[in-house]
Design a protein around this motif. Structure first.
Motif, mmCIF file in Angstrom:
data_model
loop_
_atom_site.group_PDB
_atom_site.id
_atom_site.type_symbol
_atom_site.label_atom_id
_atom_site.label_comp_id
_atom_site.label_asym_id
_atom_site.label_seq_id
_atom_site.Cartn_x
_atom_site.Cartn_y
_atom_site.Cartn_z
ATOM 1 N N ALA A 294 1.574 2.560 5.678
ATOM 2 C CA ALA A 294 1.112 4.275 4.102
ATOM 3 C C ALA A 294 1.719 5.579 5.118
ATOM 4 C CB ALA A 294 -0.242 3.531 4.491
ATOM 5 N N HIS A 295 0.758 6.094 4.681
ATOM 6 C CA HIS A 295 0.958 7.693 5.074
ATOM 7 C C HIS A 295 -0.806 7.697 5.128
ATOM 8 C CE1 HIS A 295 1.475 12.224 5.419
ATOM 9 N NE2 HIS A 295 2.970 11.810 5.422
ATOM 10 N N PRO A 296 -1.022 8.710 6.360
ATOM 11 C CA PRO A 296 -2.100 8.727 6.313
ATOM 12 C C PRO A 296 -3.036 10.195 5.177
ATOM 13 C CG PRO A 296 -1.105 9.866 8.251
ATOM 14 C CD PRO A 296 -0.190 8.963 7.404
ATOM 15 N N ASN A 297 -1.771 10.766 4.657
ATOM 16 C CA ASN A 297 -2.227 12.202 4.040
ATOM 17 C C ASN A 297 -1.747 11.943 2.531
ATOM 18 O OD1 ASN A 297 -1.228 13.484 6.851
ATOM 19 N ND2 ASN A 297 -3.427 13.469 5.923
ATOM 20 N N ILE A 298 -1.418 10.532 1.953
ATOM 21 C CA ILE A 298 -0.555 10.510 0.867
ATOM 22 C C ILE A 298 -0.201 9.446 0.410
ATOM 23 C CG2 ILE A 298 1.810 11.386 -0.600
ATOM 24 C CD1 ILE A 298 3.425 13.117 1.896
ATOM 25 N N VAL A 299 -0.932 9.368 -1.028
ATOM 26 C CA VAL A 299 -1.481 8.188 -1.610
ATOM 27 C C VAL A 299 -0.429 8.453 -3.229
ATOM 28 C CG1 VAL A 299 -2.983 6.605 -2.488
ATOM 29 C CG2 VAL A 299 -2.746 7.131 0.050
ATOM 30 N N PRO A 300 0.686 7.216 -3.573
ATOM 31 C CA PRO A 300 1.264 5.893 -3.159
ATOM 32 C C PRO A 300 2.324 6.672 -1.510
ATOM 33 C CG PRO A 300 1.696 5.969 -4.920
ATOM 34 C CD PRO A 300 0.516 7.144 -4.704
ATOM 35 N N TYR A 301 2.456 6.092 -0.589
ATOM 36 C CA TYR A 301 3.386 6.777 0.081
ATOM 37 C C TYR A 301 4.234 5.503 1.196
ATOM 38 C CZ TYR A 301 7.068 9.941 2.646
ATOM 39 O OH TYR A 301 7.128 10.562 3.122
ATOM 40 N N GLN A 302 4.443 4.512 0.659
ATOM 41 C CA GLN A 302 4.022 3.366 1.394
ATOM 42 C C GLN A 302 4.829 2.022 1.214
ATOM 43 O OE1 GLN A 302 -0.283 1.914 0.131
ATOM 44 N NE2 GLN A 302 0.218 0.657 0.652
ATOM 45 N N THR A 303 5.342 1.115 1.748
ATOM 46 C CA THR A 303 6.183 0.142 0.712
ATOM 47 C C THR A 303 4.700 -1.243 0.113
ATOM 48 O OG1 THR A 303 5.100 -1.843 2.698
ATOM 49 C CG2 THR A 303 7.346 -0.622 3.243
ATOM 50 N N PHE A 304 5.611 -1.611 -0.874
ATOM 51 C CA PHE A 304 4.868 -2.452 -1.909
ATOM 52 C C PHE A 304 6.071 -3.557 -2.067
ATOM 53 C CE2 PHE A 304 3.494 1.977 -3.334
ATOM 54 C CZ PHE A 304 1.528 1.346 -3.092
ATOM 55 N N PRO A 305 5.310 -4.823 -2.218
ATOM 56 C CA PRO A 305 5.779 -5.791 -2.663
ATOM 57 C C PRO A 305 6.224 -5.686 -4.219
ATOM 58 C CG PRO A 305 3.951 -6.580 -2.608
ATOM 59 C CD PRO A 305 3.250 -5.200 -2.605
ATOM 60 N N THR A 306 7.511 -6.654 -4.627
ATOM 61 C CA THR A 306 8.082 -6.918 -5.604
ATOM 62 C C THR A 306 8.396 -8.773 -5.502
ATOM 63 O OG1 THR A 306 10.297 -6.858 -5.279
ATOM 64 C CG2 THR A 306 8.955 -5.304 -5.208
ATOM 65 N N ALA A 307 8.652 -8.634 -7.030
ATOM 66 C CA ALA A 307 8.905 -9.799 -6.806
ATOM 67 C C ALA A 307 9.678 -10.822 -6.781
ATOM 68 C CB ALA A 307 9.227 -10.445 -9.404
ATOM 69 N N ASP A 308 10.410 -10.327 -5.623
ATOM 70 C CA ASP A 308 12.049 -10.703 -5.486
ATOM 71 C C ASP A 308 11.731 -9.598 -3.757
ATOM 72 O OD1 ASP A 308 12.900 -9.106 -6.100
ATOM 73 O OD2 ASP A 308 14.593 -9.439 -6.547
ATOM 74 N N GLY A 309 11.263 -9.439 -3.564
ATOM 75 C CA GLY A 309 11.013 -8.109 -1.992
ATOM 76 C C GLY A 309 9.992 -7.368 -1.703
ATOM 77 N N HIS A 310 10.661 -6.159 -1.265
ATOM 78 C CA HIS A 310 10.064 -5.487 -0.616
ATOM 79 C C HIS A 310 10.811 -4.062 -0.940
ATOM 80 C CE1 HIS A 310 6.942 -7.629 1.115
ATOM 81 N NE2 HIS A 310 6.317 -6.839 1.643
ATOM 82 N N ILE A 311 10.473 -2.400 -1.689
ATOM 83 C CA ILE A 311 10.631 -1.369 -1.875
ATOM 84 C C ILE A 311 9.246 -0.415 -1.437
ATOM 85 C CG2 ILE A 311 11.538 -1.866 -3.519
ATOM 86 C CD1 ILE A 311 9.062 -0.757 -5.823
ATOM 87 N N ILE A 312 9.984 0.748 -0.683
ATOM 88 C CA ILE A 312 9.164 1.753 -0.694
ATOM 89 C C ILE A 312 9.085 3.053 -1.599
ATOM 90 C CG2 ILE A 312 9.331 4.057 1.362
ATOM 91 C CD1 ILE A 312 11.105 2.106 2.820
ATOM 92 N N ILE A 313 7.540 2.803 -2.024
ATOM 93 C CA ILE A 313 7.133 4.494 -2.770
ATOM 94 C C ILE A 313 7.069 5.614 -2.247
ATOM 95 C CG2 ILE A 313 5.631 4.814 -4.741
ATOM 96 C CD1 ILE A 313 8.211 2.593 -5.531
#
Length: 413
Positions: free
Chosen positions: A245-264
């Motif tokens: 995650a990022h201390p100053n920005i949301v959403p700015y991190q990884t997220f789980p998808t149906a078949d893996g992870h992505i970065i937003i």
């Protein structure tokens, strides 16, 4: 001075004597070799660079059987000539001294002061060759209270603050310090060494003066703190770990998808609204608690779990396709199979094949350097132990077959 290929490559006029092993030093000298320098890698007879045995995996020969060449060693030693000399013997030391007289650069990563007892320290060699560029790489440098300590990348990542910034937040599942997945301090030290050597060579070409370069892994790690180091010096407050995650920005991190992870990486309010609209969560787009980035940061613990549930409704590729079309910064978290099948990586030719005397050919990661006039040239695969000993002694020092045989008989080479 080396003259082969000097008009075809950036550094084809240089000869580098490489007395390093493991990663930081070899990473530097591989850079120099890619740019055309003649690099002569000096190793211990019978054993060689420690990383030759750091496996599995090992390179396979043409019959499919494992060789003694570890993949770790292959990663940092292409383009070099390999000679095996026992520098603990007077005869071996004499050979190194003669090679120094024919070289532009010497780079070593022995413990602080260890080469002095062999007469291969800078103070001694610079008297024989005043224009020598001599680069020493150690864990902690040539002075200070830790100078005599052995330095390893993992330890330096901890001591130098990187692990205080890397890893999931304290109190979260899996929270705590983490090292980087590669030996990043070693690699960056190799890069800094490359820059320092090129700067010293420029000075030598202007003035005729050689010089000594003192590089320490701990110094490099502290320098690598970059904005985080500056943040601390400005505020006197130690930054905390934020995982992905990022201390100053949301959403700015990884997220789980149906078949893996992505970065937003939604850097503004419009990108956030597009993100949740694509996820069919219009309520999140219009929720006043999440209307601006400061509010999303304030309500992070409420919003992020909702986004995690939303992201699991689509596959990784479905998300990326939709978000890219909408202009929302995003990306996959590829494993290495996916990396080397990525069309951009393929288009940039980041995998190469080089002929190898045992395996027939060896796959390697290419250099990222792109020069329009003097492009990187891959002269040869990482050498086998002592592969070029006789050729170098014969061609550079003009030793006869009888003299070389005598050295072999005494196990000097």
């Amino acid at each position: 001075m080396h003259t082969t290929n000097q008009h075809k490559t950036s550094l084809g006029h240089l000869r580098v004597l490489d007395l390093t092993r493991v990663l930081a030093g070899p990473w530097c000298t591989q850079n120099l070799a890619d740019l055309g320098a003649e690099v002569i890698k000096v190793e211990r007879p019978d054993q060689g660079d420690d990383t030759r045995s750091w496996g599995p995996p090992y390179l396979k020969n043409q019959d499919g059987n494992e060789t003694s060449e570890a993949a770790y060693y292959l990663a940092a030693n292409r383009g070099k000539q390999a000679i095996a000399i026992d520098i603990a013997t007077p005869e071996g030391q004499a050979l190194i001294i003669e090679l120094v007289k024919h070289s532009d650069v010497l780079i070593e990563n022995f413990k602080c002061g260890q080469l002095k007892k062999y007469g291969l320290d800078y103070a001694t060699l610079s008297k024989l060759k005043p224009d020598l560029i001599y680069c020493s790489i150690t864990g902690f440098g040539q002075d200070g209270p830790y100078a005599n300590r052995a330095g390893y990348d993992f330890i330096i990542q901890g001591m130098g603050g990187l692990m205080s910034l890397t890893g999931e937040r304290d109190g979260m599942p899996g929270g705590g310090p983490q090292k980087a997945g590669i030996a990043i301090t070693d690699l960056m030290t190799g890069m800094y060494a490359t820059v320092a050597i090129l700067a010293a060579l420029t000075h030598r070409d202007r003035t005729g003066e050689g010089q000594y370069i003192d590089l320490a892994l701990l110094d490099v790690q502290v320098a690598m703190l970059a904005n985080m180091g500056s943040n601390y010096l400005t505020s006197q407050s130690s930054p905390q770990r934020w995982g992905n995650a990022h201390p100053n920005i949301v959403p700015y991190q990884t997220f789980p998808t149906a078949d893996g992870h992505i970065i937003i990486a939604a850097g503004n309010d419009m990108q956030y609204k597009k993100f949740v609209t694509i996820g069919e969560r219009h309520d999140l787009a219009n929720d006043p608690r999440f209307a601006t980035n400061p509010l999303r940061v304030q309500h992070r613990e409420i919003l992020v779990p909702l986004l995690e549930v939303m992201c699991k409704t689509k596959t990784k590729q479905a998300w990326i396709s939709a978000l890219e079309a909408a202009g929302v910064p995003c990306g996959p978290i590829n494993n290495l199979d996916e990396v080397f099948r990525d069309p951009q990586v393929i288009a940039r030719e980041m995998q190469i094949q080089l002929d190898h005397p045992i395996a027939g050919s060896v796959p390697l990661v290419a250099s990222p350097l792109r020069l329009s006039k003097t492009p990187v040239q891959y002269h040869q695969a990482p050498p086998t132990l002592g592969q070029h000993t006789q050729a170098c002694l014969r061609n550079i020092l003009n030793l006869s077959d009888e003299e070389i045989h005598a050295l072999q008989t005494k196990r000097i080479i």
